[in-house]
Scaffold this motif. Structure first.
Motif, PDB file in Angstrom:
ATOM      1  N   PHE A  30     -41.871  40.472  21.554  1.00 34.51           N
ATOM      2  CA  PHE A  30     -42.269  39.672  22.696  1.00 34.51           C
ATOM      3  C   PHE A  30     -41.908  40.430  23.969  1.00 34.51           C
ATOM      4  O   PHE A  30     -40.871  41.082  24.017  1.00 34.51           O
ATOM      5  CB  PHE A  30     -41.525  38.326  22.707  1.00 34.51           C
ATOM      6  CG  PHE A  30     -41.794  37.484  21.504  1.00 34.51           C
ATOM      7  CD1 PHE A  30     -42.812  36.543  21.516  1.00 34.51           C
ATOM      8  CD2 PHE A  30     -41.030  37.616  20.359  1.00 34.51           C
ATOM      9  CE1 PHE A  30     -43.060  35.761  20.409  1.00 34.51           C
ATOM     10  CE2 PHE A  30     -41.271  36.847  19.247  1.00 34.51           C
ATOM     11  CZ  PHE A  30     -42.293  35.909  19.266  1.00 34.51           C
ATOM     12  N   ARG A  32     -41.331  39.837  28.098  1.00 34.47           N
ATOM     13  CA  ARG A  32     -41.197  38.855  29.173  1.00 34.47           C
ATOM     14  C   ARG A  32     -40.879  39.568  30.476  1.00 34.47           C
ATOM     15  O   ARG A  32     -39.998  40.414  30.537  1.00 34.47           O
ATOM     16  CB  ARG A  32     -40.083  37.852  28.884  1.00 34.47           C
ATOM     17  CG  ARG A  32     -40.031  36.807  29.995  1.00 34.47           C
ATOM     18  CD  ARG A  32     -39.043  35.724  29.747  1.00 34.47           C
ATOM     19  NE  ARG A  32     -39.220  34.661  30.727  1.00 34.47           N
ATOM     20  CZ  ARG A  32     -38.341  33.705  30.943  1.00 34.47           C
ATOM     21  NH1 ARG A  32     -37.231  33.666  30.231  1.00 34.47           N
ATOM     22  NH2 ARG A  32     -38.570  32.795  31.848  1.00 34.47           N
ATOM     23  N   HIS A  64     -53.582  37.593  28.143  1.00 36.77           N
ATOM     24  CA  HIS A  64     -52.848  36.712  27.226  1.00 36.77           C
ATOM     25  C   HIS A  64     -53.650  36.371  25.974  1.00 36.77           C
ATOM     26  O   HIS A  64     -53.070  36.126  24.918  1.00 36.77           O
ATOM     27  CB  HIS A  64     -52.429  35.430  27.954  1.00 36.77           C
ATOM     28  CG  HIS A  64     -51.373  35.677  28.982  1.00 36.77           C
ATOM     29  ND1 HIS A  64     -50.049  35.827  28.670  1.00 36.77           N
ATOM     30  CD2 HIS A  64     -51.459  35.829  30.330  1.00 36.77           C
ATOM     31  CE1 HIS A  64     -49.359  36.048  29.764  1.00 36.77           C
ATOM     32  NE2 HIS A  64     -50.189  36.051  30.793  1.00 36.77           N
ATOM     33  N   ASN A  67     -52.910  39.367  23.869  1.00 38.48           N
ATOM     34  CA  ASN A  67     -51.566  39.924  24.057  1.00 38.48           C
ATOM     35  C   ASN A  67     -51.586  41.421  24.384  1.00 38.48           C
ATOM     36  O   ASN A  67     -50.787  42.192  23.879  1.00 38.48           O
ATOM     37  CB  ASN A  67     -50.681  39.638  22.841  1.00 38.48           C
ATOM     38  CG  ASN A  67     -50.440  38.163  22.675  1.00 38.48           C
ATOM     39  OD1 ASN A  67     -50.169  37.466  23.648  1.00 38.48           O
ATOM     40  ND2 ASN A  67     -50.558  37.675  21.459  1.00 38.48           N
ATOM     41  N   SER A  94     -46.550  38.507  21.700  1.00 32.54           N
ATOM     42  CA  SER A  94     -46.710  37.554  22.797  1.00 32.54           C
ATOM     43  C   SER A  94     -46.304  38.204  24.101  1.00 32.54           C
ATOM     44  O   SER A  94     -45.395  39.033  24.133  1.00 32.54           O
ATOM     45  CB  SER A  94     -45.862  36.298  22.555  1.00 32.54           C
ATOM     46  OG  SER A  94     -46.048  35.371  23.597  1.00 32.54           O
ATOM     47  N   MET A  96     -45.188  37.192  28.105  1.00 33.86           N
ATOM     48  CA  MET A  96     -44.747  36.113  28.987  1.00 33.86           C
ATOM     49  C   MET A  96     -44.583  36.689  30.387  1.00 33.86           C
ATOM     50  O   MET A  96     -43.823  37.636  30.577  1.00 33.86           O
ATOM     51  CB  MET A  96     -43.428  35.529  28.480  1.00 33.86           C
ATOM     52  CG  MET A  96     -43.554  34.849  27.130  1.00 33.86           C
ATOM     53  SD  MET A  96     -41.968  34.298  26.477  1.00 33.86           S
ATOM     54  CE  MET A  96     -41.426  35.789  25.649  1.00 33.86           C
ATOM     55  N   THR A 100     -43.523  32.105  33.226  1.00 34.17           N
ATOM     56  CA  THR A 100     -43.094  31.490  31.971  1.00 34.17           C
ATOM     57  C   THR A 100     -41.775  30.759  32.192  1.00 34.17           C
ATOM     58  O   THR A 100     -40.825  31.319  32.716  1.00 34.17           O
ATOM     59  CB  THR A 100     -42.907  32.566  30.881  1.00 34.17           C
ATOM     60  OG1 THR A 100     -44.131  33.262  30.706  1.00 34.17           O
ATOM     61  CG2 THR A 100     -42.470  31.953  29.569  1.00 34.17           C
ATOM     62  N   GLN A 104     -40.623  27.413  27.632  1.00 35.66           N
ATOM     63  CA  GLN A 104     -41.726  28.129  26.979  1.00 35.66           C
ATOM     64  C   GLN A 104     -41.212  29.380  26.278  1.00 35.66           C
ATOM     65  O   GLN A 104     -41.656  29.691  25.161  1.00 35.66           O
ATOM     66  CB  GLN A 104     -42.800  28.505  28.007  1.00 35.66           C
ATOM     67  CG  GLN A 104     -43.574  27.324  28.539  1.00 35.66           C
ATOM     68  CD  GLN A 104     -44.431  27.689  29.741  1.00 35.66           C
ATOM     69  OE1 GLN A 104     -44.097  28.574  30.522  1.00 35.66           O
ATOM     70  NE2 GLN A 104     -45.543  26.976  29.886  1.00 35.66           N
ATOM     71  N   GLU A 107     -39.521  28.245  23.078  1.00 31.12           N
ATOM     72  CA  GLU A 107     -40.495  27.817  22.063  1.00 31.12           C
ATOM     73  C   GLU A 107     -41.211  29.003  21.435  1.00 31.12           C
ATOM     74  O   GLU A 107     -41.460  29.006  20.226  1.00 31.12           O
ATOM     75  CB  GLU A 107     -41.498  26.842  22.682  1.00 31.12           C
ATOM     76  CG  GLU A 107     -40.880  25.493  23.006  1.00 31.12           C
ATOM     77  CD  GLU A 107     -41.775  24.594  23.847  1.00 31.12           C
ATOM     78  OE1 GLU A 107     -42.827  25.062  24.345  1.00 31.12           O
ATOM     79  OE2 GLU A 107     -41.401  23.419  24.028  1.00 31.12           O
ATOM     80  N   LYS A 108     -41.542  30.021  22.221  1.00 29.34           N
ATOM     81  CA  LYS A 108     -42.241  31.189  21.679  1.00 29.34           C
ATOM     82  C   LYS A 108     -41.326  32.091  20.849  1.00 29.34           C
ATOM     83  O   LYS A 108     -41.720  32.599  19.822  1.00 29.34           O
ATOM     84  CB  LYS A 108     -42.863  32.020  22.804  1.00 29.34           C
ATOM     85  CG  LYS A 108     -44.114  31.446  23.375  1.00 29.34           C
ATOM     86  CD  LYS A 108     -44.732  32.408  24.367  1.00 29.34           C
ATOM     87  CE  LYS A 108     -46.046  31.852  24.863  1.00 29.34           C
ATOM     88  NZ  LYS A 108     -46.784  32.833  25.643  1.00 29.34           N
TER      89      LYS A 108
END
Length: 175
Positions: A30, A32, A64, A67, A94, A96, A100, A104, A107-108
């Motif tokens: 991920f 972010r 998004h 991704n 993912s 972010m 974000t 969120q 949760e991801k």
């Protein structure tokens, strides 16, 4: 089956399905981008070349829906700068952006891992990045909210603890 047994049964089926899907993937990546902090906002609004970069930055583009992260690197020529025409593309599980929320992000990234932990599996969240890139912001929450009692403003670690303890304290939860 009565309604409670049916609901518990379907919830267990969903948990089992999530677990099967999760164990098929051993590593998920991920990305972010944390929001700018106060000093970065001040610097971006007042100093060159930061002000121009802030206003015209094609440096990072996120798609998004698939991704995809595209980077346009900066070319420096003394005090002048420009963006290279060639971009690099990267794909992740993912993306972010700076909008974000902490919830969120939880949760991801962490909710599925917490569910797996409750089912007896090990889980790890490994955070990597250069100094100031947002690791602490993501894991613990924003510095200016560190004394907040609102769990939704906190990072992944306190939200994970609250999530797990809420489930353990719920006598009607199937686990």
């Amino acid at each position: 089956l009565n309604q409670n047994q049916h609901t518990t049964s379907s919830l267990l089926s969903q948990l089992q399905y999530n677990l099967i899907m999760a164990t098929n993937e051993s590593v998920r990546v991920f990305i972010r981008f944390r929001p700018f902090n106060k000093s970065e906002r001040k610097k971006a609004s007042s100093m060159e070349p930061w002000k121009t970069l802030q206003d015209t930055d094609p440096g990072i583009k996120m798609k998004h829906e698939n991704n995809e992260l595209s980077l346009y690197n900066i070319q420096e020529h003394g005090s002048n700068f420009s963006f290279k025409k060639k971009k690099e593309k990267f794909y992740f599980d993912s993306l972010m952006d700076d909008k974000t929320t902490q919830t969120q992000a939880f949760e991801k990234v962490a909710q599925q891992i917490c569910d797996e932990i409750l089912q007896g599996y090990n889980g790890t969240i490994f955070v990597y990045g250069q100094s100031g890139s947002g690791k602490t912001h993501t894991m613990y929450g924003p510095e200016d909210k560190k004394d907040s009692e609102d769990i939704e403003e906190m990072g992944i670690i306190p939200q994970s603890c609250a999530y797990i303890f809420n489930i353990l304290n719920n006598k009607d939860h199937p686990l």
